[in-house]
Scaffold this motif. Structure first.
Motif, PDB file in Angstrom:
ATOM      1  N   ILE A 139       0.814  -1.222   0.000  1.00 26.60           N
ATOM      2  CA  ILE A 139       0.000   0.000   0.000  1.00 26.60           C
ATOM      3  C   ILE A 139       0.849   1.274   0.000  1.00 26.60           C
ATOM      4  O   ILE A 139       0.454   2.287  -0.584  1.00 26.60           O
ATOM      5  N   TYR A 140       1.998   1.211   0.638  1.00 31.34           N
ATOM      6  CA  TYR A 140       2.828   2.421   0.712  1.00 31.34           C
ATOM      7  C   TYR A 140       3.235   2.867  -0.695  1.00 31.34           C
ATOM      8  O   TYR A 140       3.053   4.018  -1.073  1.00 31.34           O
ATOM      9  N   ASP A 141       3.760   1.914  -1.468  1.00 31.61           N
ATOM     10  CA  ASP A 141       4.197   2.255  -2.828  1.00 31.61           C
ATOM     11  C   ASP A 141       3.009   2.636  -3.714  1.00 31.61           C
ATOM     12  O   ASP A 141       3.108   3.531  -4.543  1.00 31.61           O
ATOM     13  N   ARG A 142       1.895   1.936  -3.530  1.00 26.81           N
ATOM     14  CA  ARG A 142       0.729   2.225  -4.373  1.00 26.81           C
ATOM     15  C   ARG A 142       0.160   3.611  -4.079  1.00 26.81           C
ATOM     16  O   ARG A 142      -0.225   4.345  -4.979  1.00 26.81           O
ATOM     17  N   THR A 143       0.111   3.968  -2.805  1.00 29.45           N
ATOM     18  CA  THR A 143      -0.399   5.299  -2.454  1.00 29.45           C
ATOM     19  C   THR A 143       0.537   6.377  -2.967  1.00 29.45           C
ATOM     20  O   THR A 143       0.096   7.395  -3.537  1.00 29.45           O
ATOM     21  N   CYS A 144       1.824   6.135  -2.784  1.00 26.18           N
ATOM     22  CA  CYS A 144       2.818   7.099  -3.268  1.00 26.18           C
ATOM     23  C   CYS A 144       2.663   7.264  -4.787  1.00 26.18           C
ATOM     24  O   CYS A 144       2.632   8.388  -5.308  1.00 26.18           O
ATOM     25  N   GLY A 145       2.525   6.128  -5.495  1.00 30.48           N
ATOM     26  CA  GLY A 145       2.358   6.166  -6.952  1.00 30.48           C
ATOM     27  C   GLY A 145       1.113   6.926  -7.359  1.00 30.48           C
ATOM     28  O   GLY A 145       1.127   7.711  -8.322  1.00 30.48           O
TER      29      GLY A 145
END
Lengths: 212, 464
Positions: A93-99
């Protein structure tokens, strides 16, 4: 300006203006995972009863991260446990939210060199408007200046369990402020309370995990 | 039905990613036990076993293999990442779980103090100019900072540490055997395993209470139950393998060391035996081997093992505090660093106070060893009872070998070890249990009956 989804607002609150995370990733990931589920719950797509997820409506809500979750939950018929889903969502989720924030033009990639040598990549806010707006809602609710809506109340709960109260710059003891933030979330729907409480529990379990 | 599928029956779900294989579980158990653990306590084990340390370790290993079998049964019944606290609470009753948790707390909470003290004694042997208590404070500060920063063991770091410890051990054994062939020591003999002149059951079992210390930590493997790729069967296998491997390593190193003891009579009389192993290493290979073994002990006890021991004690304090059986502040965590900050600071403060105190009293380290072993032995005895109560009484099992005979044998050995432990250790163990019982009464009086998280009693709903 349209409101950002909860997980994006939480991401912005949990980072400073240089894009540096204010808390460690294991805790933040769990908070962001809870935020995505809260986005779906508050938009009437999902409900939580006694730790079990139930999908009511598969119509997209217009957030790529949250919208990809509904088919995933529906496909996994055997597993509707809230704790398992928060842990599964937390993995990326961290990378997806950042993306998603980069795609929305809220964040931008910045390459730096620490001590002039070590390469470092940060994702900084293009401007501070979105982060200030996200913080302002929580601050106003905590200060009792505004009556929070369900979205703001859920965000208050997550800010409370993630101990991000320092970003609100409210002159109150931390414990008192965290208590207030959690009370705000507790006054809303059962699903909101359950998701916030489960994130809190999982943060505790992550802190005493054998291996990260 | 696969054992791991039964988690849901207890109000729990299979939550952690199942990603840890058999080898990694065995490595985790070994890093908890420390393959070179006898380096630090060799002198005392040699003394109390009257020169038969290999036998003490052999009996310790056999006793704990029965305990591992009971662990396997309880992990199968309750496939949760717990400790003997949760197994006794679920297998018998929550108040028994509290008392068992209280007993094992004696082991878990004092283990870091002992680790710091032993590491400090080892460093003092290498750098005598710095006193033990200063080394101890340095170790506590370094570990507390590491723990508070959220740095902890990873699977790869565990493997690396194990390899380093095994290399040091292999060096000692090779140099030691070479030294024996060169005429140093007393030549090869079976005396470290069995010496009919000195043998007596009570004496050897008294020594086992000491040797058991080196095996403590094999139970830490149960904390990985929910992450196990092979479920409870793999946990059981990992415990057995780790115990057998550790047992073979312990017996080999103390056997070689015992054959090289320069003055057995002096060591048996207990004169300054804290550095006995390093003195033997110096005889076998010279100062370099002495320094290598003492530094390896310091690093493995003072850094590697304290990292995993800290996780163990934090988990227990967190679980008991969350169940409202210990003060709530112990369950408070630092979200910023994702660490149990209060439990870490509490253990650090306790380690400094107790460690400095024990460093300055005669036989302080041995007293800690006795207390830790006593706490673990009592908890393991209750674990055997849990198997009998859960399977035989509640489930009406007909597998009498696994659910009655094996636990009874394991229990009998452990009870015999407790009976033959030092009187002081017995008294202190009893006092500790008495305090636990008093707290239990107070909890009942305050209306806070022990209740385990997710433990569904008849007519009640699971608590979170």
């Amino acid at each position: 300006m349209n409101r950002l989804p909860l997980h994006q607002e939480l991401y912005l609150i949990a980072h400073d203006d240089d894009g540096k995370a204010l808390i460690q990733r294991p805790s933040l990931r769990l908070g962001l995972a809870g935020a995505v589920l809260l986005d779906l719950t508050l938009s009437g797509r999902l409900s939580v009863t006694q730790g079990q997820l139930a999908v009511y409506d598969r119509t997209p809500i217009g957030d790529t991260v949250a919208d990809s979750l509904i088919p995933a939950i529906l496909n996994d018929r055997a597993n509707r446990d809230l704790k398992i889903w928060i842990k599964q969502i937390a993995e990326d989720i961290y990378d997806r939210t950042c993306g998603s924030l980069i795609a929305a033009g809220v964040l931008t990639k910045v390459n730096k060199r620490r001590l002039g040598m070590l390469a470092q990549t940060r994702y900084q806010p293009v401007n501070t408007t979105a982060a200030v707006r996200a913080r302002a809602g929580v601050r106003a609710a905590a200060d009792r200046r505004e009556e929070p809506d369900a979205h703001c109340a859920a965000l208050c709960g997550l800010v409370g369990v993630l101990h991000l109260e320092s970003v609100l710059y409210i002159d109150q003891p931390s414990s008192q402020l965290i208590g207030r933030l959690r009370t705000i979330a507790g006054e809303y729907s059962r699903s909101v309370q359950e998701i916030v409480a489960t994130v809190d529990l999982l943060i505790g379990e992550a802190a005493v995990a054998v291996y990260r | 039905m696969q054992p791991q599928e039964t988690v849901e029956r207890f109000g729990y779900r299979q939550e952690l990613r199942r990603g840890i294989g058999l080898a990694d579980m065995v490595f985790y158990g070994l890093i908890f036990m420390v393959p070179i653990a006898p380096f630090a306590i060799f002198g005392e084990v040699y003394r109390v076993s009257k020169g038969m340390p290999a036998l003490a370790y052999l009996i310790g290993m056999v006793a704990l293999l029965f305990t591992a079998a009971s662990y396997a049964q309880m992990v199968r019944a309750f496939p949760l990442s717990g400790s003997v606290y949760s197994y006794a609470g679920r297998g018998i009753a929550p108040p028994v779980g509290f008392m068992t948790g209280w007993a094992i707390l004696l082991d878990y909470i004092l283990a870091p103090t002992l680790l710091y003290l032993m590491a400090s004694i080892a460093m003092n042997a290498t750098v005598p100019a710095v006193p033990v208590w200063i080394w101890l404070i340095i170790f506590v500060i370094v570990n507390t900072v590491i723990n508070l920063r959220g740095i902890r063991m990873t699977v790869s770091l565990t493997k690396m540490m194990i390899v380093v410890e095994l290399v040091v051990l292999a060096l000692f054994i090779m140099v030691g055997l070479w030294a024996i062939t060169q005429g140093k020591g007393h030549g090869f003999s079976l005396d470290p395993l069995f010496n009919s002149d000195r043998f007596s059951m009570s004496l050897v079992f008294g020594a086992v209470s000491f040797a058991v210390l080196s095996f403590l930590g094999f139970d830490g493997i149960s904390m990985l139950a929910e992450e196990s790729k092979g479920g409870s069967t793999q946990v059981a296998k990992a415990m057995r393998l780790a115990l057998l491997l550790a047992g073979v390593l312990f017996i080999t190193q103390v056997w070689v060391a015992a054959l090289l003891v320069p003055d057995p009579a002096a060591l048996l009389s207990g004169e300054d035996n804290g550095t006995a192993f390093y003195d033997i290493a110096a005889i076998a290979g010279g100062d370099w081997l002495s320094n290598l073994t003492s530094v390896a002990t310091a690093v493995s006890w003072g850094l590697a093992n304290t990292l995993v021991a800290q996780v163990g004690v934090s988990r227990l304090l967190y679980a008991m505090a969350r169940d409202r059986q210990l003060p709530a502040f112990l369950a408070k965590i630092s979200v910023k660093h994702s660490v149990p900050a209060n439990a870490t600071l509490f253990v650090a403060a306790l380690s400094v106070v107790l460690g400095v105190w024990m460093a300055n009293i005669e036989d302080g380290a041995n007293l800690l060893v006795s207390l830790i072993s006593m706490g673990a032995l009592i908890a393991f005895i209750v674990l055997h009872v849990s198997v009998i109560v859960h399977y035989l009484v509640r489930q009406r099992s007909t597998d009498l070998w696994s659910h009655l005979v094996m636990p009874l044998i394991g229990m009998a050995i452990l009870i015999y070890v407790v009976i033959n432990a030092s009187i002081l250790a017995q008294w202190l163990g009893l006092i500790w249990l008495g305090i636990g019982a008093l707290i239990l009464v107070i909890l009942y009086a305050m209306g806070r009956r022990p209740n385990l998280s997710g433990f569904a009693q008849q007519g009640s709903t699971p608590t979170s």
